[in-house]
Design a protein around this motif. Structure first.
Motif, mmCIF file in Angstrom:
data_model
loop_
_atom_site.group_PDB
_atom_site.id
_atom_site.type_symbol
_atom_site.label_atom_id
_atom_site.label_comp_id
_atom_site.label_asym_id
_atom_site.label_seq_id
_atom_site.Cartn_x
_atom_site.Cartn_y
_atom_site.Cartn_z
ATOM 1 N N ASP A 45 0.827 -1.206 0.000
ATOM 2 C CA ASP A 45 0.000 0.000 0.000
ATOM 3 C C ASP A 45 0.858 1.253 0.000
ATOM 4 N N THR A 46 0.315 2.306 -0.639
ATOM 5 C CA THR A 46 1.099 3.530 -0.779
ATOM 6 C C THR A 46 0.642 4.629 0.164
ATOM 7 N N PRO A 65 8.407 -1.677 3.065
ATOM 8 C CA PRO A 65 8.406 -0.238 3.317
ATOM 9 C C PRO A 65 7.158 0.286 4.031
ATOM 10 N N VAL A 124 5.978 4.372 5.497
ATOM 11 C CA VAL A 124 4.864 5.195 5.021
ATOM 12 C C VAL A 124 4.016 5.626 6.211
ATOM 13 N N LYS A 140 5.555 8.402 8.168
ATOM 14 C CA LYS A 140 5.370 9.679 7.464
ATOM 15 C C LYS A 140 3.940 10.180 7.613
ATOM 16 N N LEU A 180 14.281 5.414 4.626
ATOM 17 C CA LEU A 180 12.994 5.576 3.951
ATOM 18 C C LEU A 180 12.104 6.588 4.659
ATOM 19 N N GLU A 209 13.024 8.886 6.796
ATOM 20 C CA GLU A 209 13.722 10.155 6.989
ATOM 21 C C GLU A 209 13.365 10.764 8.344
ATOM 22 N N ASN A 254 12.884 6.094 -1.892
ATOM 23 C CA ASN A 254 11.944 7.199 -1.694
ATOM 24 C C ASN A 254 12.564 8.485 -2.215
ATOM 25 N N CYS A 255 11.763 9.548 -2.295
ATOM 26 C CA CYS A 255 12.310 10.850 -2.647
ATOM 27 C C CYS A 255 11.450 11.942 -2.036
ATOM 28 N N ILE A 291 3.522 9.360 -7.910
ATOM 29 C CA ILE A 291 3.401 8.706 -6.600
ATOM 30 C C ILE A 291 4.742 8.485 -5.923
ATOM 31 N N PRO A 342 6.928 10.411 -4.608
ATOM 32 C CA PRO A 342 7.156 11.096 -3.335
ATOM 33 C C PRO A 342 6.236 10.643 -2.195
ATOM 34 N N ILE A 343 5.052 10.089 -2.477
ATOM 35 C CA ILE A 343 4.180 9.755 -1.351
ATOM 36 C C ILE A 343 4.278 8.296 -0.936
ATOM 37 N N SER A 344 4.910 7.473 -1.754
ATOM 38 C CA SER A 344 4.993 6.081 -1.332
ATOM 39 C C SER A 344 6.423 5.601 -1.522
ATOM 40 N N MET A 345 6.686 4.387 -1.112
ATOM 41 C CA MET A 345 8.016 3.810 -1.288
ATOM 42 C C MET A 345 7.992 3.015 -2.586
#
Lengths: 383, 291
Positions: free
Chosen positions: A206-207, A231, A235, A238, A263, A265, B120-121, B207, B209-212
């Protein structure tokens, strides 16, 4: 006359054999030790350092003269995280390579799959996986070096209880690791006087988890426990910061690697999690019995492979060293090796101090986990 | 109320990404009648290329964005030239299987290049999340929505106003007839592939930037995008947008009011219902041909 010649012949032969035998003992047959790891595939983050650690441990033992004069010879197969391939590898190791002991596999499903094979062959196994089902109920030939989830949950709950928190929300990943964590969290919460106000899940790929977190926030817990492997948990860290959720966030030992900080940060700041001592070796008190082993393992691993050490390779490193300790004086007798492992007591390893018994084939106590907090992008030991 | 708003924000963000991916499926289908199962992998390539360019090579965001889209489009061109066009008897099933094979290849190569770890970024703009009545809206969500809208409008204008766009539509309607009136149909198909892959690249860069992002993210996103395209009606741009947003919002509401375990199930149950009651999708034309 003829008898005299025979006697002479026998004497010479005996002399020759006598001079040869000590020579033979220098080249004693090596002990073959099998390894099955998930070196490639989705779980390579476990299997790859495990393979490297196994090779390193064996070279160290051989450099020190082997076991009773026998060198160790590794035979390592990759199961790609697939139980079927793990079984094939175990069959090859037991029947074709005729190893005297096996370290691995890396995962709970693959470990459970190979147990029938090694039991049939009578080969002792030290698994590197965490699942409690591997050593419970106790099987005479099967041991494991990775900490049970039970211990990780205990470490988190001890800390939560000390902080005076009574209500928590949990967020677990939808795979075997998350399921096991969810089960243990729910089972142990009442013992610590903790109430789980809401249990949510998330998909491993999931994102965005803001929907789940909004639901948890509405249930007003005093802390959130997230149980997953990278990951997803990054998420979540964050999202928690973005949604301005102020309650403390606990993570599982599944993210105890530098990758998580990379990841998540700055969102990782203040996250707390249980981990093996290896991440905070330098911060351990000098009195800690594992400190010397940890330092040796870390510096050797980083020198040899020029990559930062993680918490997973230690499972295989301990596995080989425990096997080596059990091998002494057995001359390769598989039943004796298995029995010797059970007698190991107070063995300082990378993962923890192992004390096996007929009822405990994991051998670790609650000192195998310490709680750490992430501060300035570094792990900091919590007291 | 606050939760409902949060579910909507979450759903629209995810939905906009599904919409861009669905758009890629949809436009390739309307130009060539082909479902490209490697489309999800283009999304992955877009995301990882964007990260490599912006984080690794420190390019400014617009340059990295353009670069990621261009490289993904080039991958689409390669797929058409090397695999699709070579097929002597282009039966739909054969082509679909080729795209499935291509997806495995792209995933494998990406794994070798980017490794198995997630990457990620940073988001496009460094604003603090916006608080709307207690719910949080990410600046990146606004970027995603705005750019998605821009893409749809651009595509619409391209198809209606530009000669190339209209030639592409003509090729889609009848390849033979288009050829007869002098349209280079091979070129049109090639262009459709490149544009469809570029859509995937845009989705990925949005996407990232918002997800891995990792080499194995494409499969899931591709399926969701395909689902969105089917719900909206294959071949319809507005349908793709509508389907994507509907899917995203329903998923988020499913998490909020039912259970997070049913997130993916709600998407696929919706797809089944729509295929049963309205096989051409909510906005598709009644004559759309299906395999």
């Amino acid at each position: 006359m003829r008898t005299a010649r025979n006697i002479l012949f026998c004497a010479i032969t005996a002399l020759v054999i006598c001079t040869l035998v000590p020579g033979l003992s220098w080249g004693k047959e090596p002990y073959k030790i099998g390894g099955i790891f998930s070196i490639t595939g989705a779980s390579s983050f476990l299997g790859d350092p495990e393979k490297k650690s196994m090779e390193m441990a064996i070279e160290q033992i051989n450099a020190a003269g082997g076991i009773d004069g026998h060198m160790l010879e590794p035979v390592i197969y990759d199961d790609e995280g697939d139980p079927t391939k793990a079984v094939l590898a175990a069959q090859k190791l037991t029947s074709k390579d005729e190893v005297i002991a096996i370290v691995g596999p890396s995962l709970t499903p693959t470990s459970l799959a190979v147990i029938p094979v090694i039991e049939k062959a009578g080969t002792p196994l030290i698994s590197c996986a965490a699942g409690i089902k591997i050593t419970e109920p106790v099987k005479p030939l099967v041991y494991k070096t990775a900490q049970n989830d039970v211990l990780a949950v205990q470490a988190i709950f001890n800390h939560i209880k000390k902080a005076g928190i009574k209500k928590i929300g949990i967020l677990t990943v939808e795979n075997a690791f998350g399921e096991s964590g969810k089960e243990q969290l729910a089972a142990q919460a009442p013992q610590f006087g903790i109430e789980i106000v809401l249990a949510e899940t998330f998909g491993a790929k999931d994102t965005d988890m803001t929907a789940q977190l909004a639901k948890i926030r509405a249930a007003q817990p005093e802390a959130i426990v997230c149980w997953g492997t990278n990951p997803g948990p990054a998420v979540i860290s964050k999202n928690v910061v973005q949604m301005n959720i102020k309650v403390p966030l606990y993570q599982s030992h599944g993210v105890a690697s530098p990758k998580f900080i990379e990841l998540a940060e700055s969102a990782a700041e203040g996250n707390m999690l249980p981990t093996g001592k290896i991440l905070v070796t330098e911060q351990l008190p000098e009195t800690d019995s594992q400190k010397k082993v940890l330092k040796g393992y870390t510096s050797e691993f980083e020198k040899r492979y020029s990559m930062p050490v993680g918490g997973f390779g230690g499972y295989a490193f301990d596995g080989i060293n425990l096997m080596a300790a059990a091998l002494k004086g057995t001359e390769g007798d598989k039943a004796k090796i298995a029995a010797n492992v059970e007698k190991i007591n107070g063995f300082p390893g990378v993962t923890g101090t192992f004390s096996f018994s007929p009822t405990d084939h994991n051998g670790l106590g609650d000192d195998a986990f310490v709680m750490v907090v992430i501060k300035d992008g570094k792990w900091q030991l919590l007291k | 109320m606050q939760e409902l708003l949060q579910y909507l924000f979450s759903g629209i963000t995810n939905g906009a990404v599904y919409a861009v991916i669905a758009l890629g499926f949809s436009m390739l289908y309307s130009s060539t009648g082909l479902i490209n199962f490697a489309h999800g992998e283009f999304v992955m390539v877009g995301a990882l290329t964007f990260i490599s360019l912006s984080k690794g090579l420190k390019m400014p965001i617009p340059v990295a964005f353009a670069g990621a889209v261009a490289i993904t489009a080039a991958a689409g061109l390669l797929l058409e030239r090397m695999a699709i066009r070579k097929v002597r008897k282009p039966h739909p099933i054969v082509l679909v299987i080729i795209t499935v094979g291509a997806s495995i290849l792209v995933r494998g190569v990406s794994m070798l290049y980017w490794g198995k770890d997630s990457h990620n970024c940073a988001p496009y703009s460094n604003h603090a999340p916006i608080d709307v009545a207690g719910a949080t809206l990410l600046p990146q969500s606004i970027w995603i929505l705005a750019l998605t809208l821009l893409v749809v409008i651009g595509l619409h204008v391209f198809h209606k106003r530009f000669l190339t766009g209209r030639a592409m539509l003509a090729t889609a309607i009848s390849r033979k007839a288009a050829g007869v009136v002098g349209i280079p149909t091979d070129m049109m198909v090639l262009l459709a592939f490149a544009m469809s892959a570029a859509m995937g690249g845009i989705g990925g860069a949005l996407i990232a930037p918002i997800s891995m992002s990792s080499f194995d993210m494409g499969m899931n996103l591709g399926l969701k995008g395909f689902c969105a395209a089917m719900i909206g009606g294959l071949g319809s741009s507005w349908g793709a947008i509508f389907g994507g947003l509907l899917l995203g919002v329903l998923e988020a509401l499913g998490v909020g009011f039912l259970s997070s375990g049913l997130k993916d199930a709600s998407a696929f149950v919706l797809l089944l219902l729509i295929l049963y009651f309205r096989p051409t999708g909510l906005m598709g034309k009644a004559t759309v041909q299906r395999f």
